[in-house]
Design an enzyme around this catalytic site. Structure first.
Site, PDB file in Angstrom:
ATOM      1  N   GLU A  46       0.848  -1.462   0.042  1.00  0.00           N
ATOM      2  CA  GLU A  46       0.157   0.326  -0.117  1.00  0.00           C
ATOM      3  C   GLU A  46       0.654   1.218  -0.181  1.00  0.00           C
ATOM      4  O   GLU A  46       2.092   1.097   0.942  1.00  0.00           O
ATOM      5  CB  GLU A  46      -0.389   0.341   1.138  1.00  0.00           C
ATOM      6  CG  GLU A  46      -1.590   1.271   2.089  1.00  0.00           C
ATOM      7  CD  GLU A  46      -2.764   1.561   2.805  1.00  0.00           C
ATOM      8  OE1 GLU A  46      -2.721   0.391   2.629  1.00  0.00           O
ATOM      9  OE2 GLU A  46      -2.506   2.164   3.231  1.00  0.00           O
ATOM     10  N   GLU A  98      -2.499  11.860   2.226  1.00  0.00           N
ATOM     11  CA  GLU A  98      -3.413  11.160   4.129  1.00  0.00           C
ATOM     12  C   GLU A  98      -2.734  12.176   5.318  1.00  0.00           C
ATOM     13  O   GLU A  98      -2.231  12.873   5.642  1.00  0.00           O
ATOM     14  CB  GLU A  98      -3.329   9.563   3.971  1.00  0.00           C
ATOM     15  CG  GLU A  98      -4.062   9.070   5.477  1.00  0.00           C
ATOM     16  CD  GLU A  98      -3.545   7.549   5.689  1.00  0.00           C
ATOM     17  OE1 GLU A  98      -4.223   6.721   5.214  1.00  0.00           O
ATOM     18  OE2 GLU A  98      -2.577   7.569   5.144  1.00  0.00           O
TER      19      GLU A  98
END
Length: 259
Positions: free
Chosen positions: A75, A80
């Protein structure tokens, strides 16, 4: 009709419901999540982003993974953060035996080095973009956003960020050119080399995903939420204050993928 997604000739928007008062026993606040049809291994992706979601309780993310093979397929979190806390953090999450050097050729600050999802509460190996606090949230939106780029090869994964008015931003990245040369893009904000991690075996073909979560394991963590200076508790605040999420939207001018 909430009309949470819409597009024009040169932009598209993904937003949250900012009109509905929710009940604790009902479903959460509506938002949008999109995933690319194609999966990518070695590639470069450039996001021309004018706005990202902001607000207490928000957890926006621009990332890549193979959901059917997580965490073995890896990932990459490009953008974020939670609860308006700046700056952005770019992070890798992997299966065991993948870590990053404490110091690399990057302008950001290494926060954690062990990418293994099974340790440290799945914090991954992250880099905070401390060189530019306008890389996330209200700061990002105040400068009309900019460009995020991620390059994935078998030797490294790199993330760059340029503000909208950054004169050093490379023309091929910002213009949507057919051909790009990342070797001319300068020092990345985040650099994840293969020094202590075989990237080829820890990352398979990934989808590009863009989504907005409310609360959840990170934004809704009681300690994290309180430390952000946000009022009440996360779920109550999100349920009771729809107008707080008028600015909880993504706006993109383009997403270009180079393979």
């Amino acid at each position: 009709m909430l009309n949470l997604t819409y597009a024009t000739g040169n932009t598209f928007i993904m937003r949250a419901d900012d009109t509905t008062v929710l009940t604790p026993s009902g479903p959460g606040r509506n938002s949008v999540r999109i995933r690319s049809n194609r999966q990518y291994t070695q590639h470069v992706v450039v996001f021309d982003m004018q706005h990202m979601p902001e607000g207490c309780g928000t957890w926006p993310a621009v990332w890549e993974t193979n959901e059917s093979n997580w965490p073995a397929g890896g990932e990459v979190d490009i953008v974020e953060g939670v609860n308006n806390v700046e700056p952005n953090q770019s992070t890798l999450h992997t299966s065991p035996n993948c870590s990053m050097p404490a110091s690399t050729a990057q302008s950001g600050t290494t926060a954690t080095t062990n990418c293994d999802t099974s340790v440290n509460g799945n914090s991954g190996c992250g880099v905070r973009l401390t060189e530019d606090y306008n890389s996330f949230g209200p700061g990002f939106n105040s400068v009309n956003g900019g460009w995020y780029a991620m390059e994935r090869t078998t030797s490294s994964i790199k993330v760059w960020f340029w503000e909208r008015d950054d004169r050093s931003a490379p023309f091929d990245a910002t213009s949507g050119a057919w051909i790009i040369d990342t070797s001319l893009w300068g020092t990345p904000a985040a650099d994840f080399p293969n020094t202590y991690c075989d990237l080829a075996s820890h990352f398979d073909a990934n989808n590009i995903i863009i989504n907005l979560t409310f609360c959840g394991d990170w934004a809704g963590n009681a300690a994290v939420y309180a430390a952000s200076g946000c009022p009440s508790d996360c779920v109550s605040y999100v349920d009771d204050n729809p107008t707080a999420f008028t600015n909880a939207y993504f706006q993109f001018s383009s997403i270009n993928v180079y393979t």
